[in-house]
Design a protein around this motif. Structure first.
Motif, PDB file in Angstrom:
ATOM      1  N   THR A   2      34.393  43.492  44.449  1.00 33.90           N
ATOM      2  CA  THR A   2      34.801  42.759  45.652  1.00 33.90           C
ATOM      3  C   THR A   2      33.628  42.562  46.611  1.00 33.90           C
ATOM      4  O   THR A   2      33.625  43.062  47.723  1.00 33.90           O
ATOM      5  N   SER A 321      45.789  36.587  49.261  1.00 31.33           N
ATOM      6  CA  SER A 321      45.706  37.570  48.173  1.00 31.33           C
ATOM      7  C   SER A 321      44.339  37.383  47.512  1.00 31.33           C
ATOM      8  O   SER A 321      43.680  36.360  47.725  1.00 31.33           O
ATOM      9  N   ASP A 322      43.922  38.364  46.719  1.00 29.72           N
ATOM     10  CA  ASP A 322      42.594  38.293  46.088  1.00 29.72           C
ATOM     11  C   ASP A 322      42.481  37.052  45.198  1.00 29.72           C
ATOM     12  O   ASP A 322      43.473  36.599  44.618  1.00 29.72           O
ATOM     13  N   GLU A 324      40.215  35.579  41.954  1.00 32.55           N
ATOM     14  CA  GLU A 324      39.198  35.822  40.921  1.00 32.55           C
ATOM     15  C   GLU A 324      38.310  34.597  40.791  1.00 32.55           C
ATOM     16  O   GLU A 324      38.824  33.481  40.715  1.00 32.55           O
ATOM     17  N   THR A 329      35.652  39.070  42.730  1.00 32.86           N
ATOM     18  CA  THR A 329      37.020  39.073  43.249  1.00 32.86           C
ATOM     19  C   THR A 329      36.908  38.900  44.751  1.00 32.86           C
ATOM     20  O   THR A 329      36.463  39.799  45.463  1.00 32.86           O
ATOM     21  N   LEU A 330      37.271  37.726  45.235  1.00 31.25           N
ATOM     22  CA  LEU A 330      37.204  37.492  46.672  1.00 31.25           C
ATOM     23  C   LEU A 330      38.425  38.152  47.299  1.00 31.25           C
ATOM     24  O   LEU A 330      39.555  37.856  46.911  1.00 31.25           O
ATOM     25  N   PRO A 331      38.219  39.059  48.253  1.00 34.36           N
ATOM     26  CA  PRO A 331      39.374  39.785  48.786  1.00 34.36           C
ATOM     27  C   PRO A 331      40.231  38.942  49.719  1.00 34.36           C
ATOM     28  O   PRO A 331      39.738  37.979  50.327  1.00 34.36           O
ATOM     29  N   ALA A 332      41.513  39.318  49.817  1.00 30.57           N
ATOM     30  CA  ALA A 332      42.422  38.673  50.788  1.00 30.57           C
ATOM     31  C   ALA A 332      41.750  38.710  52.154  1.00 30.57           C
ATOM     32  O   ALA A 332      41.056  39.672  52.485  1.00 30.57           O
ATOM     33  N   THR A 334      39.447  36.488  53.038  1.00 28.21           N
ATOM     34  CA  THR A 334      38.209  35.688  52.974  1.00 28.21           C
ATOM     35  C   THR A 334      38.535  34.207  53.219  1.00 28.21           C
ATOM     36  O   THR A 334      39.568  33.702  52.756  1.00 28.21           O
TER      37      THR A 334
END
Ligand code: HEM
Length: 459
Positions: A2, A321-322, A324, A329-332, A334
């Motif tokens: 992440t 939400s995350d 992919e 994995t771009l986190p919630a 962002t």
């Protein structure tokens, strides 16, 4: 993992200046250095914004209807559009408005506006001087403003229309400058006084006119015979049977004005610039509009123009939400946006990506997530079919009546106007009346139901 994709190391103030002043070289240099996805940090924001250009990543972003909006959209637009704007609300509140507002904008309804758009365009075109330099962009702004006043607001009172014709451009111009955008970002960063406070008086004058229009509409016993979009919105009901209150109708009207006026005028100005620089395409399109044999080339020209000169550069989301993405994995939380220009100039999607070649869209429609001038998913532009139809009518009338030449040797460069990429000198041309024009073409066809071109809104 992440972590966000890498991005330029410069301080946010420099990145912001590069983005506001020279957005295309900025994005292209990021693409060269970091590839398909990179993170930029703008002044006034605590977290970076991830920019993407790969259609698979855009699909993943847009097909999750739950993502929200990055705060940038509200900062720039809330003071003018108001808090109930469909462009700014999120979640269930947004979807309820969108459901209510979609039917008037469906492709099949567009024929109802044919006469209005044509009348407005013809009146404007007939006023163009011959043989002297003329900037197309302001002329198209006059056309698209008038179309909105008539087809969307439905204002028939001549005095009220005249007042709105004077006041609305002031509101639009006052929010357009790069220096104002700088001031807004600085005030956010340092909690200074609101730089948009001066708009309040102007907004109050406009509101009074719009509320008078809405009141008349509510009192009209023949409301359901009217075709304008305000009338349809006054009649429309949410699922609980309630309609929009006056303040909300006002917000949606200003939203439709701001979202639909400058964008469509700019797209028309870019199309004119591309056409005068490509005589073969201009000749072929002129031949087509002179006959009654379909509008395949016109549609291809518009699609190619919106590809090569996307008017709105970003249409982002804040992840709920995350996501992919290319090993990340771009986190919630962002903020993520397609960099529309970079997607549209990918050589793997478009061979010779910087060449204007409408022919590429003659036999093949663009892919849904490789061509995103109208954004996507449940927030895709509500007015896409309206814009596409208006452009076809205006371009048809322009080429049937006028011969166009470039007034300056080089193609237009991109400058920013509010949230758009605009032609820097306004597309300067010299035009002459066509003595040879054929009057045969009488109507522009609506997009058939089920065919999603530049196109029927999703969601
Ligand atoms: C060539 C002209 C136009 C372009 C390039 C354009 C582009 C866009 C883009 C990029 C978005 C954001 C989409 C997203 O976030 O996924 C948008 C939203 C929107 N546009 Fe347009 N637009 C144009 C014309 C119009 C017109 C003519 C109208 C109405 C009269 C309009 C009304 C709207 C509205 C209401 C939204 C908000 C949709 C929502 O959030 O659900 N646009 N447009």
């Amino acid at each position: 993992m992440t972590v966000l994709p890498p991005g330029p190391p410069e301080p946010p103030s420099i990145q912001t200046a590069r983005w506001l002043l020279r957005p295309i070289p900025f994005m292209e240099s990021c693409r060269r250095r970091f590839g398909d996805a990179f993170s930029v940090t703008f002044m006034g924001f605590t977290t970076p914004m991830v920019m993407l250009s790969d259609p698979a990543a855009i699909l993943a972003l847009y097909t999750n209807p739950k993502h929200g909006l990055p705060p940038g959209r509200s900062i720039a637009l809330m003071p003018v559009m108001g808090p109930r704007s469909v462009l700014l609300l999120e979640g269930a509140e947004h979807l309820a408005r969108r459901r209510l507002m979609l039917p008037p904008f469906h492709g099949e309804r567009m024929q109802a506006y044919q006469e209005t758009v044509r009348d407005v365009a013809v009146r404007e075109l007939e006023s163009w001087p011959e043989g002297v330099e003329l900037a197309v962009h302001p002329r198209m702004q006059a056309v698209t403003l008038e179309v909105i006043l008539r087809a969307v607001f439905g204002v028939t009172d001549v005095a009220r229309r005249e007042r709105l014709r004077t006041l609305l451009p002031k509101l639009l111009d006052s929010t357009a400058s790069v220096s104002l955008q700088f001031k807004v970002l600085i005030s956010r960063r340092y909690q200074r006084l609101d730089p948009l406070a001066f708009l309040q008086k102007l907004s109050a004058q406009i509101d009074a006119l719009l509320f008078a229009e809405i009141a008349e509409r509510r009192a009209d016993p023949n409301l359901n015979e009217r075709e304008d979009i305000l009338s349809l919105l006054v009649l429309a009901q949410f699922e609980d049977g309630e309609g929009m209150i006056d303040e909300e109708l006002r917000d949606q009207l200003l939203t439709l004005l701001l979202a639909g006026h400058e964008t469509t005028a700019t797209a028309l100005a870019w199309t004119a610039d591309l056409l005068v620089r490509h005589p073969h395409a201009l000749r072929r399109l002129t031949e087509e509009v002179d006959t009654d044999e379909g509008d395949a080339y016109l549609r291809a020209v518009i699609t190619e123009s919106l590809r090569l000169r996307p008017v709105v550069p970003l249409a982002g989301r804040r992840l709920t939400s995350d996501l992919e993405l290319n090993g990340y994995t771009l986190p919630a939380g962002t903020d993520v946006t397609p960099a529309i220009w970079l997607t549209h100039t990918r050589p793997d999607l478009y061979p010779e990506p910087y060449a204007f070649r409408p022919e590429r869209f003659l036999d093949e429609r663009p892919t849904t997530y490789g061509w995103v001038p109208f954004g996507g998913g449940v927030r895709r532009c509500l007015g896409a079919a309206f814009a596409d139809f208006e452009m076809r009518v205006v371009l048809t009338e322009m080429l049937r009546r006028r011969r166009l030449d470039a007034a300056v040797p080089s193609a237009e460069r991109v400058t920013r106007r509010n949230v758009t990429f605009s032609p820097r000198r306004g597309t300067r041309v010299i035009t002459w009346r066509r003595a040879d024009r054929s009057p045969s073409r009488t109507s522009v066809q609506a997009t058939p139901a089920g065919r999603r071109v530049a196109g029927t809104p999703a969601g």
